[in-house]
Scaffold this active site. Structure first.
Site, PDB file in Angstrom:
ATOM      1  N   SER A 166     -11.550  -0.985  -0.565  1.00 57.35           N
ATOM      2  CA  SER A 166     -10.267  -0.947   0.146  1.00 57.35           C
ATOM      3  C   SER A 166     -10.382  -1.447   1.567  1.00 57.35           C
ATOM      4  O   SER A 166      -9.444  -2.028   2.098  1.00 57.35           O
ATOM      5  CB  SER A 166      -9.766   0.497   0.243  1.00 57.35           C
ATOM      6  OG  SER A 166      -8.971   0.809  -0.842  1.00 57.35           O
ATOM      7  N   ASP A 174       0.823  -1.212   0.000  1.00 53.49           N
ATOM      8  CA  ASP A 174       0.000   0.000   0.000  1.00 53.49           C
ATOM      9  C   ASP A 174       0.858   1.263   0.000  1.00 53.49           C
ATOM     10  O   ASP A 174       1.923   1.284  -0.617  1.00 53.49           O
ATOM     11  CB  ASP A 174      -0.945  -0.058   1.221  1.00 53.49           C
ATOM     12  CG  ASP A 174      -2.250   0.656   0.965  1.00 53.49           C
ATOM     13  OD1 ASP A 174      -2.240   1.892   0.883  1.00 53.49           O
ATOM     14  OD2 ASP A 174      -3.290  -0.020   0.831  1.00 53.49           O
ATOM     15  N   HIS A 197      -3.837   5.331   4.015  1.00 54.85           N
ATOM     16  CA  HIS A 197      -4.604   4.186   3.548  1.00 54.85           C
ATOM     17  C   HIS A 197      -4.029   2.857   4.046  1.00 54.85           C
ATOM     18  O   HIS A 197      -4.734   2.025   4.613  1.00 54.85           O
ATOM     19  CB  HIS A 197      -4.573   4.284   2.016  1.00 54.85           C
ATOM     20  CG  HIS A 197      -5.437   3.349   1.276  1.00 54.85           C
ATOM     21  ND1 HIS A 197      -4.926   2.245   0.640  1.00 54.85           N
ATOM     22  CD2 HIS A 197      -6.758   3.351   1.030  1.00 54.85           C
ATOM     23  CE1 HIS A 197      -5.911   1.619   0.023  1.00 54.85           C
ATOM     24  NE2 HIS A 197      -7.034   2.268   0.249  1.00 54.85           N
TER      25      HIS A 197
END
Ligand SMILES: *[C@@H]1O[C@H](CO)[C@@H](O)[C@H](O)[C@H]1NC(C)=O
Ligand SMILES: *[C@@H]1O[C@H](CO)[C@@H](O)[C@H](O)[C@H]1NC(C)=O
Length: 837
Positions: A401, A191, A229
């Site tokens: 996600s 990520d 994220h």
């Protein structure tokens, strides 16, 4: 429990030799990098010296692949040298004797590519009412106290234990109470970084499996302001049991981080990243992918594909690394996860989202490659988890996600219970344990009696069911495969409601010869020329009567290219025998827009469990030539008939109460008997329906019959006649070209094992193949091989997805947030409608 197979030992040995060797950090500002597959007899140092390159080292786990560098230069030094060699050989300035450049089997100058998209959307802010002291809250507190969970936001983590709508969670607490919490399992979050200093993550952080491929340093620390994220995804998987935020689904698992989303990277770096630390990482969590804009069609490059195959063959002592990919957030833009070559890879488990009301959130993409769904944002709430910072939490993690990492956490629990599960066992366990739920969708009974929907896969993940199924799971035998020849159709596609059908009959002998017992994945590679790609849809009907919607129409996809060697995938056929007629139907769904096309060819690949494990070899690594045999007419008669099919009117949605509630611990019968597949195929409840915008003709069972009834016999005869003529001509052409001594080259393409003489074949990516194919045949290795090479490379260079930069992405996320509020309202009203009971 851990069984070490022969392949496992081999894999372990080769991994050990790949070791923890680090390539020197790349610097793309100052240097060019070349990934080169060098014949094992040649020393990379010798090749480097010859080309004036520096040899950086072997490329991760890929055998005989090496990384070389040179100071930045506009040209492709390696390609130029090979062309010069070819030119001189053509002019007979030098002979055909061995030259160091002949040892190059593959070369690719690395170019920075635009970033992947993170698959989170900024969801609406929580409008939760205060939680009243209910029975559910009491139970939740008792469980927390038994497990000594004191994490401050544990009670907000509705996806773990939902006190408002009991059952709308991942059903994990009884798994924890058995002591199954992810111990001895490592999940790698690929990520934008992982905040290893967060109090919630630092105890579980595993540096040895981590690396930063953006800044080329050891630790994947979030450095950009929006690098949140990956940390949030990591928190969902394995936030610790402590005094910070909440807990992860596998709160005693280790988490590593590989940073790739915070800048442009190259195929080499992405390939290295996707199986980084293969000897220590068990699962890879990937909540990103090509743009979800409803018009991109993008697959990983060949090095990345090889890295994935390598990882399922060598990872986890030969049991295979487990990849989870987020399905994608483009549903509102008609996007479909079969247009994304990561989510539609057979090596990845694709996971979509449902919201806390069990509703389909507006963003979560459907496709036949999706295995399951789990919880994420929508209906006014999102996932509550860890954020970047010493003790910082978020209540707004969302999009597909956020669904992917929850699945990763659940699979980590399954791996603690059964460390010997292979990558395919995990997919089987998902098929057999996912829970269909009470929402209208295109739920269809599959050949083995499971229930599948393109929108929700086999249903939602239930951690308890997954782990219980895992505990008694019998490992599947090694993977086998059967590839059909290319089916040459070359027929215009009618516009509007009609479709063009082509079929291939798989016989019992073919599968026996292929050592294939039971189908798991199917992939279908196809070429369609079309003036507007978004008009097209593709369905595949199996011998058991199960329909996969491989491709669906997309309103914004104006690309005038059709499909070029694109591979679609379906998991709807898990457990089928595969014997009988497979029918593909291509439609041009938009009438009267003047955009038309031709269905060129297709090739079916069945992947599944082998018959005799002792005979089964592992799949060779994919090469860039795997689809180059288009024009080969081989020994199989090509059972291609082409008929126009009228569409049937879409049926109303299946009443969710009709959906059979399957026993979740049922095992697949190793050989579903013909009777059961027969009954599945005659089940009237297998009615596709309304989740897609364009009228979606239902090719259920009755449809199958319709095809042959409606298609007029006259048409069939005409097509058969023209097909026969075509085949005759094609064979003649083939024979003629074999007389020119090129037959050997053609048959040998897939091996790609020869040296420089094969240089002309280097097409790099699928985008380059069309021209390659047009030129293929007798003239391939003629004096212009070098030039055609140029064409191929430059064409693939021009193939780029509409990636967006940082600012654009932020803008679009704002846009998405606004969209989300709208959608939130509408799904809110839907939830107060008749669906909830
Ligand atoms: C690459 O090299 C340049 C020039 O030496 C330097 O300024 C830059 O920081 C380097 N970048 C990386 C990522 O090391
Ligand atoms: C959840 O777990 C329990 C055991 O704790 C199990 O009995 C049940 O079947 C599971 N699934 C659902 C949907 O409740």
């Amino acid at each position: 429990m851990r069984l070490i197979s022969f392949w496992g030992l081999l894999a372990a040995t080769s991994l050990a030799s790949a070791g923890r060797h680090h390539l020197p950090p790349r610097n793309y500002t100052t240097h060019d990098y070349y990934a080169i597959h060098v014949a094992s007899s040649t020393s990379p140092a010798e090749l480097a010296a010859h080309l004036g390159l520096d040899h950086d080292g072997p490329l991760g786990t890929l055998c005989d692949f090496h990384l070389f560098k040179a100071p930045k230069h506009a040209n492709d030094i390696v390609e130029d040298a090979r062309q010069e060699l070819r030119r001189r050989r053509r002019k007979r300035e030098i002979g055909l004797e061995y030259h160091p450049l002949d040892s190059i089997k593959f070369t690719q100058k690395q170019k920075l590519k635009p970033r992947h998209w993170k698959r989170s959307v900024i969801p609406t802010l929580s409008g939760r009412a205060g939680v009243e002291e209910s029975e559910a809250v009491k139970t939740q507190r008792e469980i927390a106290s038994t497990l000594k969970i004191n994490d401050p936001i544990f009670e907000e983590q509705w996806h773990i234990f939902n006190v408002q709508d009991r059952g709308n969670d991942v059903n994990v607490t009884d798994v924890w109470l058995q002591g199954i919490t992810g111990k001895d399992v490592t999940a790698c979050i690929v990520d934008d970084g992982l905040d290893m200093d967060s109090e919630d993550l630092k105890d579980n952080f595993f540096a040895a499996g981590s690396y930063d491929f953006n800044d080329h340093v050891e630790l994947p620390k979030p450095r950009l302001s929006d690098d949140r994220h990956g940390t949030r995804c990591a928190g969902e998987v394995a936030a610790g049991r402590n005094n910070a935020c909440g807990v992860g689904i596998a709160y005693d698992a280790k988490i590593s981080g590989v940073r790739i989303l915070s800048g442009e990277i190259t195929d080499v770096d992405e390939a290295l990243a996707l199986n980084y630390g293969l000897e220590v990482n068990d699962l890879y969590s990937c909540s990103w992918g090509p743009p979800d804009d409803g018009k991109t069609m993008q697959a990983p490059g060949i090095l990345i594909k090889q890295a994935l195959v390598d990882a399922v063959q060598k990872g986890r002592d030969g049991k295979g690394a487990i990849y989870v990919f987020a399905a994608g957030n483009g549903a509102a833009a008609d996007d479909n996860c079969n247009f994304d070559g990561y989510t539609n890879s057979i090596y990845s488990i694709t996971v979509g989202a449902i919201d806390k009301q069990n509703l389909h959130p507006y963003y979560s993409e459907a496709c036949s490659a999706q295995l399951a769904v789990t919880y994420s944002s929508g209906s006014g709430d999102s996932i509550h988890t860890t954020d970047v910072g010493a003790n910082k939490c978020t209540s707004s993690h969302g999009g597909t996600s956020a669904a992917g990492p929850i699945a990763v956490g659940i699979y980590a629990l399954a791996l603690q219970a059964r460390p010997d599960l292979t990558w395919r066992d995990m997919q089987w366990i998902t098929v057999m344990s996912a829970v269909p739920f009470d929402q209208p969708s295109d739920w269809t009974k599959t050949a083995i009696g499971r229930t599948f929907s393109h929108q929700f896969g086999y249903g939602k993940l239930d951690a308890y069911a997954v782990v219980e199924t895992a505990k008694t799971w019998k490992n599947v035998k090694p993977q086998a495969w059967f590839f059909s020849p290319w089916m040459h159709v070359k027929t215009p596609i009618p516009e509007g409601d009609e479709g063009l059908a082509s079929e291939f009959e798989v016989t019992a002998d073919m599968l026996k010869e292929a050592n294939l017992e039971t189908v798991e994945h199917i992939t279908l590679t196809m070429n369609v020329e079309h003036e507007r790609r978004g008009d097209l849809s593709v369905e595949l009907i199996s011998p058991a009567g199960v329909t996969s919607h491989l491709s669906t129409a997309r309103r914004d996809d104006d690309a005038a290219v059709g499909y070029v060697d694109w591979t679609f995938m379906s998991v709807a056929h898990f457990g089928e025998k595969g014997i009988g007629k497979w029918t593909v139907i291509v439609k041009d769904t938009i009438k009267d827009n003047g955009k038309t096309g031709v269905f060129t060819d297709w090739k079916l690949r069945l992947w599944g469990e082998c018959i005799d494990a002792s005979k089964q070899k592992p799949l060779p690594l994919p090469t860039q030539h795997d689809d180059d045999d288009h024009d080969v007419i081989d020994g199989h008669p090509a059972h291609t008939t082409t008929v126009s099919v009228p569409s049937s009117t879409p049926k109303p949605p299946v009443n969710p109460s009709d959906v059979p509630n399957r026993p979740i611990n049922q095992k697949p019968s190793p050989s579903p008997n013909p009777a059961s597949t027969e009954s599945a195929s005659s089940s009237p409840s297998s009615a596709p329906e309304n989740f897609l915008p364009s009228p979606f003709p239902t090719f259920g069972v009755s449809k199958r019959t319709q095809i042959w009834i409606y298609g007029s016999i006259g048409l069939i005869l005409v097509f058969c006649a023209s097909l026969a003529t075509y085949l005759f001509l094609a064979r003649r052409k083939r024979l003629r070209s074999s007389r020119d001594n090129y037959e050997f080259e053609m048959l040998d393409d897939a091996d790609d094992d020869e040296g420089g003489a094969r240089a002309g074949m280097l097409s790099g990516t699928a985008g380059g193949r069309r021209k390659g194919r047009a030129k293929r045949g007798g003239e391939l290795y003629d004096a212009f091989a070098g030039e055609s090479d140029d064409d191929l490379l430059s064409e693939s260079d021009g193939e780029e997805g509409p990636y967006r930069d940082q600012e654009d992405r932020e803008y679009d996320e704002k846009q998405a947030m606004e969209d989300d509020s709208d959608a939130g309202e509408s799904s809110g009203s839907a939830s107060s409608g008749p669906k909830r009971q």
